[in-house]
Enzyme design. Structure first.
Site, PDB file in Angstrom:
ATOM      1  N   LYS A 299       0.843  -1.199   0.000  1.00  0.00           N
ATOM      2  CA  LYS A 299       0.000   0.000   0.000  1.00  0.00           C
ATOM      3  C   LYS A 299       0.883   1.255   0.000  1.00  0.00           C
ATOM      4  CE  LYS A 299      -0.326  -0.384   5.052  1.00  0.00           C
ATOM      5  NZ  LYS A 299      -1.127  -0.945   6.158  1.00  0.00           N
TER       6      LYS A 299
ATOM      7  N   ARG B  88     -10.744   0.116  14.901  1.00  0.00           N
ATOM      8  CA  ARG B  88     -10.463   0.902  13.703  1.00  0.00           C
ATOM      9  C   ARG B  88     -11.342   0.338  12.588  1.00  0.00           C
ATOM     10  NH1 ARG B  88      -4.253   1.169  11.554  1.00  0.00           N
ATOM     11  NH2 ARG B  88      -4.886  -0.885  10.872  1.00  0.00           N
TER      12      ARG B  88
ATOM     13  N   TYR C 137      15.289  29.873   9.367  1.00  0.00           N
ATOM     14  CA  TYR C 137      14.079  30.490   9.925  1.00  0.00           C
ATOM     15  C   TYR C 137      14.059  30.402  11.448  1.00  0.00           C
ATOM     16  CZ  TYR C 137      11.830  30.574   5.315  1.00  0.00           C
ATOM     17  OH  TYR C 137      11.504  30.824   4.010  1.00  0.00           O
TER      18      TYR C 137
ATOM     19  N   MET D 200      11.170  24.374   3.544  1.00  0.00           N
ATOM     20  CA  MET D 200      10.384  23.588   2.594  1.00  0.00           C
ATOM     21  C   MET D 200      11.263  22.803   1.622  1.00  0.00           C
ATOM     22  SD  MET D 200       7.385  24.800  -0.014  1.00  0.00           S
ATOM     23  CE  MET D 200       6.393  25.551   1.268  1.00  0.00           C
TER      24      MET D 200
HETATM   25  C1  LIG Z   1      -0.376  -1.974   6.833  1.00  0.00           C
HETATM   26  C2  LIG Z   1      -0.967  -3.250   7.321  1.00  0.00           C
HETATM   27  C3  LIG Z   1      -0.176  -4.400   7.476  1.00  0.00           C
HETATM   28  C4  LIG Z   1       1.320  -4.379   7.340  1.00  0.00           C
HETATM   29  O1  LIG Z   1       1.901  -4.017   8.563  1.00  0.00           O
HETATM   30  P1  LIG Z   1       3.483  -3.910   8.778  1.00  0.00           P
HETATM   31  O2  LIG Z   1       3.615  -3.525  10.181  1.00  0.00           O
HETATM   32  O3  LIG Z   1       3.959  -2.856   7.835  1.00  0.00           O
HETATM   33  O4  LIG Z   1       4.042  -5.254   8.434  1.00  0.00           O
HETATM   34  C5  LIG Z   1      -0.813  -5.580   7.813  1.00  0.00           C
HETATM   35  N1  LIG Z   1      -2.154  -5.627   8.029  1.00  0.00           N
HETATM   36  C6  LIG Z   1      -2.930  -4.537   7.912  1.00  0.00           C
HETATM   37  C7  LIG Z   1      -4.385  -4.658   8.168  1.00  0.00           C
HETATM   38  C8  LIG Z   1      -2.368  -3.318   7.569  1.00  0.00           C
HETATM   39  O5  LIG Z   1      -3.139  -2.226   7.475  1.00  0.00           O
END
Ligand SMILES: *Cc1c(COP(=O)(O)O)cnc(C)c1O
Length: 380
Positions: free
Chosen positions: A47, A145, A270, A318
């Site tokens: 992802k 969640r 800054y 930036m």
């Molecule tokens: C992102 C995610 C993972 C992967 O987790 P890592 O800690 O990066 O291995 C696994 N399961 C779900 C539901 C996730 O959202």
């Protein structure tokens, strides 16, 4: 090193060079698979553009390393991955809604059904197609969640006709504290998950999935049949209080735009938060918070030239950071010279600690303006 062509190539005037080692990602995949042993399958989470490292080259390298199950967050990411990997099993964590059901089904994606509304949308699509559609079912065991609540699990078990038309590939849940081996919530979640699997037995799911990267390190009881590994593939330490067993996969080098010798004591950047004294040398690099070099790294990040620490001084702007290079010879600090920001000696986890965050955030924020080079990857 053999920079290959896939992924983003050069960016004119890029302020940093990001090198991604696809062989290291493949090696991490093999290490995690070996830890799982012969029977559980090691799935890869890609992802958010493969945690910022580039979906296309990373997914191809993982496929070449033997990975066959992939996870993304959005349907859109799944569609892109489907074009790259026509034969992969692609699971979509955020699930499916009525407006994405048709394209999700057409692309052969497997949605993770997180609530009864998603279940209904997907079962509806199966009905429209007069086909059986694959799905994963997510149950919440301690994250609050995504996923079905305990009450929804009971209700569903009592009315299994709700999943008619669906082939349940797996029931899954997600661990809240897996990176902390001693956290009691791990075994609590495991117990809740096992209880849920028993209740949902009438749904005849093919398998179960609980472990993320860190979950694999909690022991075989957490592995079930399909693991979902992300961070560890990319070199992030799966166990925060133990030595990192993973191979580092990226190198980030900022380019020096200008180096000045301080002739009159002066504040830097800054907010005038740092003061440079006469004779010190300050190098300005073309990397800033717009590139994911977080502003919270102001006056706290370490950078390195030839292994010598050159601290980031002043605020991160930036597009720029300033580094005190007094400790290294002037020959190493001319415009165009590279300064190591992330690498084997100073990992994304290290940089994250300096900025008060986690390696995941550092990786996923990595700038789109960097010049990216990919090395290794087998196929290329
Ligand atoms: C992102 C995610 C993972 C992967 O987790 P890592 O800690 O990066 O291995 C696994 N399961 C779900 C539901 C996730 O959202």
């Amino acid at each position: 090193m053999l920079p290959s062509d896939h992924g983003r190539g050069g960016v004119r005037g890029a302020g940093a060079l990001l090198t991604v080692d696809l062989d290291a990602i493949a090696a991490n995949y093999r290490q995690l698979s070996a830890r799982l042993g012969p029977s559980p399958e090691c799935g890869a989470v890609v992802k958010a553009d493969a945690y910022g490292l580039g979906l296309d080259p990373v997914a191809r390298a993982l496929w070449a390393a033997g990975c066959r199950s992939f996870f993304v967050a959005l349907a859109e990411e799944g569609l892109r991955l489907r074009e790259l990997l026509p034969d992969a099993a692609i699971h979509v964590f955020n699930g499916v809604e009525t407006d994405t059901a048709a394209e999700t089904a057409a692309a052969g994606l497997v949605p993770v059904l997180n609530h009864l509304g998603q279940l209904e949308a997907w079962a509806g699509e199966a009905q429209v197609r007069a086909a059986t559609l694959p799905a994963m079912l997510h149950v919440d065991t301690g994250m609050a969640r995504l996923g079905l609540s305990a009450a929804e699990v009971e209700a569903l078990a009592g009315a299994p006709e709700q999943v008619a038309g669906l082939a349940l590939d797996a029931v899954m849940s997600h661990l809240a504290c897996a990176d902390d081996r001693d956290n009691p919530l791990n075994v609590e979640q495991l117990a809740r998950f096992k209880a849920v699997l028993k209740i949902l037995a009438p749904l005849r799911a093919r398998r179960a999935s609980l472990a993320n990267s860190s979950g694999i390190f909690l022991g075989a009881a957490f592995n079930f049949v399909l693991a979902r590994t992300g961070a560890a593939l990319y070199g992030i330490n799966p166990e925060t209080s133990h030595a990192n067993p993973m191979t580092q996969t990226i190198k980030l080098q900022g380019k020096i735009l200008q180096t000045r010798i301080i002739d009159t004591p002066s504040t830097v950047g800054y907010g005038a938060t740092h003061r440079a004294e006469r004779g010190q040398r300050i190098a300005t690099l073309g990397v800033g918070y717009a590139d994911g070099f977080l502003r919270s790294l102001s006056n706290s990040a370490s950078a390195f030239i030839g292994g010598v620490r050159v601290p980031v001084v002043g605020r991160v702007s930036m597009d720029l950071i300033t580094v005190d290079v007094t400790a290294v010879p002037a020959e190493a600090t001319h415009p165009g010279a590279l300064v190591d920001l992330i690498g084997t000696e100073h990992t994304a986890d290290d940089l994250a600690r300096e900025g008060g965050t986690i390696g995941y955030e550092i990786l996923t924020a990595l700038g789109r303006r960097f010049e990216r080079r990919y090395q290794g990857g087998g196929a290329s």
